[in-house]
Scaffold this motif. Structure first.
Motif, PDB file in Angstrom:
ATOM      1  N   UNK A  21      56.580  12.347  11.519  1.00 58.08           N
ATOM      2  CA  UNK A  21      56.036  12.456  12.938  1.00 58.08           C
ATOM      3  C   UNK A  21      56.666  13.409  13.419  1.00 58.08           C
ATOM      4  N   UNK A  22      56.420  14.433  14.133  1.00 63.20           N
ATOM      5  CA  UNK A  22      56.941  15.735  14.855  1.00 63.20           C
ATOM      6  C   UNK A  22      57.492  15.026  16.035  1.00 63.20           C
ATOM      7  N   UNK A  71      64.591  25.330  13.417  1.00 70.60           N
ATOM      8  CA  UNK A  71      64.190  26.277  14.595  1.00 70.60           C
ATOM      9  C   UNK A  71      62.432  25.950  14.700  1.00 70.60           C
ATOM     10  N   UNK A  72      62.049  24.693  15.009  1.00 70.48           N
ATOM     11  CA  UNK A  72      60.914  24.358  15.205  1.00 70.48           C
ATOM     12  C   UNK A  72      60.662  24.340  16.662  1.00 70.48           C
ATOM     13  N   UNK A  73      61.651  24.180  17.325  1.00 69.14           N
ATOM     14  CA  UNK A  73      61.224  24.118  18.828  1.00 69.14           C
ATOM     15  C   UNK A  73      61.959  25.365  19.667  1.00 69.14           C
ATOM     16  N   UNK A  74      61.055  25.669  20.616  1.00 74.76           N
ATOM     17  CA  UNK A  74      61.375  27.059  21.328  1.00 74.76           C
ATOM     18  C   UNK A  74      61.173  26.728  22.897  1.00 74.76           C
ATOM     19  N   UNK A 124      54.307  21.064  11.093  1.00 74.80           N
ATOM     20  CA  UNK A 124      54.630  20.730   9.598  1.00 74.80           C
ATOM     21  C   UNK A 124      55.978  20.938   9.083  1.00 74.80           C
ATOM     22  N   UNK A 125      56.784  21.436   9.540  1.00 68.00           N
ATOM     23  CA  UNK A 125      58.110  21.722   9.153  1.00 68.00           C
ATOM     24  C   UNK A 125      59.178  20.488   9.374  1.00 68.00           C
TER      25      UNK A 125
END
Length: 64
Positions: free
Chosen positions: A5-6, A27-30, A46-47
């Protein structure tokens, strides 16, 4: 196969400090800007492997 779960980020609670951005190893969050306010968003779906680094880094508990 189990799906991780993301993170779910509460934009209203987020202060835009960027700690979750720095903590995420993938680095999935900005940070996004709306008016004069910054807040974090998950941009790459998805990562996530569920490491919870972003959750631990958030000082205001805006991430679940």
């Amino acid at each position: 196969m189990t799906k991780t779960r993301e993170p779910d980020i509460d934009a209203a609670r987020c202060t835009g400090c960027g700690r979750c951005v720095a903590a995420c190893p993938y680095r999935l969050i900005t940070l996004e800007v709306a008016g004069f306010r910054k807040y974090a968003v998950v941009t790459k779906r998805g990562g996530c492997d569920g490491c919870l680094a972003c959750l631990s880094a958030c000082p205001v508990r805006a991430i679940t």
